[in-house]
Design a protein around this motif. Structure first.
Motif, PDB file in Angstrom:
ATOM      1  N   GLN A 279       0.686  -1.183  -0.052  1.00 57.55           N
ATOM      2  CA  GLN A 279       0.074   0.262  -0.071  1.00 57.55           C
ATOM      3  C   GLN A 279       0.650   1.329   0.016  1.00 57.55           C
ATOM      4  O   GLN A 279       0.461   2.404   0.157  1.00 57.55           O
ATOM      5  N   GLY A 280       2.278   0.994  -0.021  1.00 59.99           N
ATOM      6  CA  GLY A 280       3.013   2.228  -0.167  1.00 59.99           C
ATOM      7  C   GLY A 280       3.219   3.005   1.037  1.00 59.99           C
ATOM      8  O   GLY A 280       3.344   4.332   1.230  1.00 59.99           O
ATOM      9  N   MET A 281       3.123   2.315   2.548  1.00 58.18           N
ATOM     10  CA  MET A 281       3.411   2.745   3.599  1.00 58.18           C
ATOM     11  C   MET A 281       4.730   2.122   4.253  1.00 58.18           C
ATOM     12  O   MET A 281       4.797   1.057   3.920  1.00 58.18           O
ATOM     13  N   THR A 282       4.990   2.961   5.239  1.00 56.68           N
ATOM     14  CA  THR A 282       5.740   2.176   6.251  1.00 56.68           C
ATOM     15  C   THR A 282       5.135   1.212   7.071  1.00 56.68           C
ATOM     16  O   THR A 282       3.939   1.299   7.254  1.00 56.68           O
ATOM     17  N   GLN A 283       5.991   0.277   7.724  1.00 57.90           N
ATOM     18  CA  GLN A 283       5.083  -0.779   8.671  1.00 57.90           C
ATOM     19  C   GLN A 283       4.416   0.118   9.796  1.00 57.90           C
ATOM     20  O   GLN A 283       3.452  -0.115  10.122  1.00 57.90           O
ATOM     21  N   GLU A 284       5.047   1.119  10.591  1.00 62.69           N
ATOM     22  CA  GLU A 284       4.511   1.916  11.382  1.00 62.69           C
ATOM     23  C   GLU A 284       3.094   2.468  10.826  1.00 62.69           C
ATOM     24  O   GLU A 284       2.186   2.563  11.575  1.00 62.69           O
ATOM     25  N   GLU A 285       3.217   3.349   9.828  1.00 57.84           N
ATOM     26  CA  GLU A 285       2.044   3.978   9.329  1.00 57.84           C
ATOM     27  C   GLU A 285       0.880   3.015   8.986  1.00 57.84           C
ATOM     28  O   GLU A 285      -0.206   2.948   9.191  1.00 57.84           O
ATOM     29  N   PHE A 286       1.295   1.647   8.428  1.00 60.07           N
ATOM     30  CA  PHE A 286       0.349   0.611   8.303  1.00 60.07           C
ATOM     31  C   PHE A 286      -0.334   0.229   9.703  1.00 60.07           C
ATOM     32  O   PHE A 286      -1.539   0.083   9.622  1.00 60.07           O
ATOM     33  N   GLU A 287       0.526   0.020  10.647  1.00 59.51           N
ATOM     34  CA  GLU A 287      -0.049  -0.434  11.975  1.00 59.51           C
ATOM     35  C   GLU A 287      -1.144   0.687  12.509  1.00 59.51           C
ATOM     36  O   GLU A 287      -2.175   0.440  13.069  1.00 59.51           O
ATOM     37  N   GLN A 288      -0.640   1.868  12.264  1.00 55.06           N
ATOM     38  CA  GLN A 288      -1.654   2.961  12.774  1.00 55.06           C
ATOM     39  C   GLN A 288      -2.955   3.065  12.032  1.00 55.06           C
ATOM     40  O   GLN A 288      -4.085   3.207  12.392  1.00 55.06           O
ATOM     41  N   TYR A 289      -2.801   2.709  10.823  1.00 54.03           N
ATOM     42  CA  TYR A 289      -3.686   2.695   9.733  1.00 54.03           C
ATOM     43  C   TYR A 289      -4.738   1.603  10.157  1.00 54.03           C
ATOM     44  O   TYR A 289      -6.049   1.815  10.316  1.00 54.03           O
ATOM     45  N   GLN A 290      -4.142   0.502  10.549  1.00 52.31           N
ATOM     46  CA  GLN A 290      -4.987  -0.773  10.942  1.00 52.31           C
ATOM     47  C   GLN A 290      -5.670  -0.499  12.092  1.00 52.31           C
ATOM     48  O   GLN A 290      -6.528  -0.792  12.575  1.00 52.31           O
TER      49      GLN A 290
END
Length: 156
Positions: free
Chosen positions: A35-46
């Protein structure tokens, strides 16, 4: 269609290059990278998605409990059998169940109308061609006649 072309041509291109470059297949990529995000951004998104889902579920449970409360009210009003599912929905929502203001007003008006219909004057108003003022006058006249007769009675 694109999948079939990629599958047919992609396999042959891989064979042609001799497999020198190892590319990760789409299934092997991490979700964040896909999705073009870093792992931290992805965790926040989830986490944000989960919070929104919980809020929607809580709101939905509240609405279900409000509807169950309305159904329960009408079941009691018209003496219909109770429904276990409605009671469990109300219990799950806790004491937070509040009827919408418009609906509460409608129920209050219905209760007032029922109370008026059950009163004596309400029953008399249901009878057609009855003048309530005339009935009141006749009742007062009858009481006055009874008072006069009791005054003339020697026993009293």
């Amino acid at each position: 269609m694109a999948f079939m072309v990629k599958h047919m041509v992609g396999g042959q291109l891989k064979n042609l290059t001799g497999g020198l470059t190892e590319e990760k297949s789409e299934g092997e990529k991490s979700d964040a990278a896909a999705q073009g995000m870093t792992q931290e951004e992805f965790e926040q998104y989830q986490q944000q998605l989960e919070e929104e889902k919980k809020e929607r579920e809580a709101h939905y449970a509240q609405k279900k409990a409000e509807r169950a409360t309305v159904r329960t009210h009408f079941r009691e009003k018209y003496r219909l059998p109770k429904n276990e599912m409605d009671e469990t929905q109300i219990q799950q929502a806790g004491d937070d169940v509040v009827l919408p203001t418009e609906l509460a007003k409608m129920i209050a008006e219905d209760n007032e109308e029922e109370a008026h219909k059950q009163s004596v004057l309400g029953q008399l108003s249901n009878i057609q061609n009855v003048d309530i003022d005339q009935l009141k006058d006749k009742a007062q006249a009858t009481l006055e006649d009874l008072k006069k007769q009791t005054e003339n009675c020697s026993l009293m």
